[in-house]
Design a protein around this motif. Structure first.
Motif, PDB file in Angstrom:
ATOM      1  N   GLY A  69       0.779  -1.001  -0.142  1.00  0.00           N
ATOM      2  CA  GLY A  69      -0.291  -0.122  -0.124  1.00  0.00           C
ATOM      3  C   GLY A  69       0.693   1.294   0.069  1.00  0.00           C
ATOM      4  N   ASP A  70       2.364   0.832   0.310  1.00  0.00           N
ATOM      5  CA  ASP A  70       3.232   2.469   0.742  1.00  0.00           C
ATOM      6  C   ASP A  70       4.112   2.437  -0.401  1.00  0.00           C
ATOM      7  N   ASN A  71       3.318   1.013  -1.898  1.00  0.00           N
ATOM      8  CA  ASN A  71       4.220   1.393  -3.413  1.00  0.00           C
ATOM      9  C   ASN A  71       5.750   0.562  -2.527  1.00  0.00           C
ATOM     10  N   TYR A  72       5.923  -0.088  -1.473  1.00  0.00           N
ATOM     11  CA  TYR A  72       6.850  -0.812  -1.350  1.00  0.00           C
ATOM     12  C   TYR A  72       7.426  -1.451  -2.745  1.00  0.00           C
ATOM     13  N   GLY A  73       8.198  -1.693  -3.271  1.00  0.00           N
ATOM     14  CA  GLY A  73       8.899  -2.090  -4.820  1.00  0.00           C
ATOM     15  C   GLY A  73      10.083  -3.722  -4.314  1.00  0.00           C
ATOM     16  N   GLN A  74      10.501  -3.477  -3.126  1.00  0.00           N
ATOM     17  CA  GLN A  74      11.080  -5.247  -3.220  1.00  0.00           C
ATOM     18  C   GLN A  74      10.762  -6.556  -2.772  1.00  0.00           C
ATOM     19  N   ALA A  75      11.652  -6.987  -3.475  1.00  0.00           N
ATOM     20  CA  ALA A  75      10.845  -8.060  -3.639  1.00  0.00           C
ATOM     21  C   ALA A  75      10.411  -9.204  -1.065  1.00  0.00           C
ATOM     22  N   ILE A  76       9.507  -9.554  -1.199  1.00  0.00           N
ATOM     23  CA  ILE A  76       9.190 -10.465  -0.388  1.00  0.00           C
ATOM     24  C   ILE A  76       7.888 -11.755  -0.463  1.00  0.00           C
ATOM     25  N   VAL A  77       8.815 -12.568   0.647  1.00  0.00           N
ATOM     26  CA  VAL A  77       8.407 -14.242  -0.109  1.00  0.00           C
ATOM     27  C   VAL A  77       7.824 -14.116   2.027  1.00  0.00           C
ATOM     28  N   LEU A  78       6.545 -14.766   1.639  1.00  0.00           N
ATOM     29  CA  LEU A  78       6.177 -15.759   2.437  1.00  0.00           C
ATOM     30  C   LEU A  78       7.095 -16.777   3.238  1.00  0.00           C
ATOM     31  N   LEU A  79       6.745 -17.020   4.695  1.00  0.00           N
ATOM     32  CA  LEU A  79       7.546 -17.928   5.159  1.00  0.00           C
ATOM     33  C   LEU A  79       6.202 -18.602   5.824  1.00  0.00           C
ATOM     34  N   THR A  80       5.818 -19.734   6.126  1.00  0.00           N
ATOM     35  CA  THR A  80       3.522 -20.314   6.638  1.00  0.00           C
ATOM     36  C   THR A  80       4.235 -21.837   6.234  1.00  0.00           C
ATOM     37  N   ALA A  81       3.280 -21.942   7.523  1.00  0.00           N
ATOM     38  CA  ALA A  81       3.316 -24.061   7.451  1.00  0.00           C
ATOM     39  C   ALA A  81       1.448 -23.973   6.703  1.00  0.00           C
ATOM     40  N   LYS A  82       0.882 -22.692   6.602  1.00  0.00           N
ATOM     41  CA  LYS A  82      -0.105 -23.253   5.099  1.00  0.00           C
ATOM     42  C   LYS A  82       0.167 -23.597   4.338  1.00  0.00           C
ATOM     43  N   ASP A  83      -0.811 -24.878   3.505  1.00  0.00           N
ATOM     44  CA  ASP A  83       0.108 -25.499   2.213  1.00  0.00           C
ATOM     45  C   ASP A  83      -1.290 -25.616   1.054  1.00  0.00           C
ATOM     46  N   SER A  84      -2.227 -24.990   1.815  1.00  0.00           N
ATOM     47  CA  SER A  84      -3.251 -24.980   0.661  1.00  0.00           C
ATOM     48  C   SER A  84      -3.239 -24.162  -0.560  1.00  0.00           C
ATOM     49  N   LEU A  85      -3.708 -24.303  -1.266  1.00  0.00           N
ATOM     50  CA  LEU A  85      -3.251 -23.737  -2.784  1.00  0.00           C
ATOM     51  C   LEU A  85      -4.703 -22.338  -2.629  1.00  0.00           C
ATOM     52  N   GLN A  86      -5.741 -22.356  -1.502  1.00  0.00           N
ATOM     53  CA  GLN A  86      -6.356 -20.917  -1.469  1.00  0.00           C
ATOM     54  C   GLN A  86      -5.564 -20.115  -0.270  1.00  0.00           C
ATOM     55  N   ASP A  87      -4.896 -20.421   0.895  1.00  0.00           N
ATOM     56  CA  ASP A  87      -4.390 -19.472   1.228  1.00  0.00           C
ATOM     57  C   ASP A  87      -2.632 -20.029   0.585  1.00  0.00           C
ATOM     58  N   LYS A  88      -2.420 -19.825  -0.849  1.00  0.00           N
ATOM     59  CA  LYS A  88      -0.794 -19.743  -1.256  1.00  0.00           C
ATOM     60  C   LYS A  88      -1.890 -18.544  -2.667  1.00  0.00           C
ATOM     61  N   ILE A  89      -2.899 -18.281  -2.913  1.00  0.00           N
ATOM     62  CA  ILE A  89      -3.947 -17.397  -3.650  1.00  0.00           C
ATOM     63  C   ILE A  89      -3.254 -16.115  -3.143  1.00  0.00           C
ATOM     64  N   PHE A  90      -4.221 -16.519  -1.434  1.00  0.00           N
ATOM     65  CA  PHE A  90      -4.191 -15.408  -0.557  1.00  0.00           C
ATOM     66  C   PHE A  90      -2.996 -14.380  -0.598  1.00  0.00           C
TER      67      PHE A  90
END
Length: 226
Positions: A69-90
């Motif tokens: 929302g602040d127009n941050y342009g660098q790469a972001i990777v989420l690390l999580t135990a949530k592994d459903s397709l819907q979680d990934k899409i979210f």
């Protein structure tokens, strides 16, 4: 490569930081909650953010949304135990560039970081900015005047960085509060004014033109000769 790791699991955070520095040769800052992750991301120049989805104070998805929302342009990777397709899409719809499911192998994380490094993300802010007698280094989080270091609090550091990104522009108290504390935080415009005054006291020389100008009823403008 500069990396911010936000992970509240102390054992995992310590291991990932160690392995990324040892095997990848990266510089890694490690925080343990979402609010610190947001502050560090806004206040320093990172190439990649590694955000745990579930962490205290603010989850990784919300941190991601706020930054995008602040127009941050660098790469972001989420690390999580949530592994459903819907979680990934979210997670990806929230603005993440990649998604890595726990438990993961360090070698896989390193490979994904190499891929992200090859992509054309927004240019990083310059690590060092010189203005007047001052040198401001975003990587070391230091401000110096003619070679002598000036101690800044974390809020003062973030505020100065915000001013330097908007030299000559009027910044409202609301925009400063949102950038430094977040609009949902329990602070007032008085906090903004106090922090500005503390920073101004460290920048101004007696008898010289002030760097930070007050705009009555609106906010502040930063001006200083390069």
């Amino acid at each position: 490569m500069n990396i911010l790791l936000a992970e509240d699991d102390k054992k995992l955070g310590k291991l990932v930081k160690y392995m990324l520095e040892k095997k990848g040769g990266y510089h890694v800052d490690w925080v343990e909650n979402g609010e610190d992750a947001l502050d560090y991301a806004r206040g320093s120049a990172y190439d990649v953010l590694l955000l745990d989805w579930m962490m205290p104070l603010m989850n990784g998805v919300d941190v991601c949304k706020r930054l995008r929302g602040d127009n941050y342009g660098q790469a972001i990777v989420l690390l999580t135990a949530k592994d459903s397709l819907q979680d990934k899409i979210f997670g990806l719809d929230a603005g993440a560039d990649d998604y890595l499911t726990k438990p993961f192998e360090i070698d896989e994380l390193l490979a994904r970081l190499r891929v992200l490094a090859r992509r054309n993300f927004a240019p990083r802010k310059s690590d060092s900015v010189t203005f007047g007698p001052f040198t401001f280094n975003r990587t070391s989080r230091q401000l110096s005047r003619n070679g002598s270091e000036i101690q800044l609090s974390p809020r003062e550091y973030q505020l100065l960085d915000f001013f330097l990104q908007n030299i000559g522009n009027v910044l409202t108290r609301e925009s400063i509060l949102d950038r430094i504390w977040g609009l949902g935080s329990d602070v007032s415009y008085k906090n903004v004014d106090v922090t500005v005054k503390m920073l101004r006291d460290k920048l101004d020389d007696p008898g010289a033109e002030p760097a930070i100008h007050s705009i009555r009823g609106v906010g502040y403008r930063f001006e200083m000769d390069a």
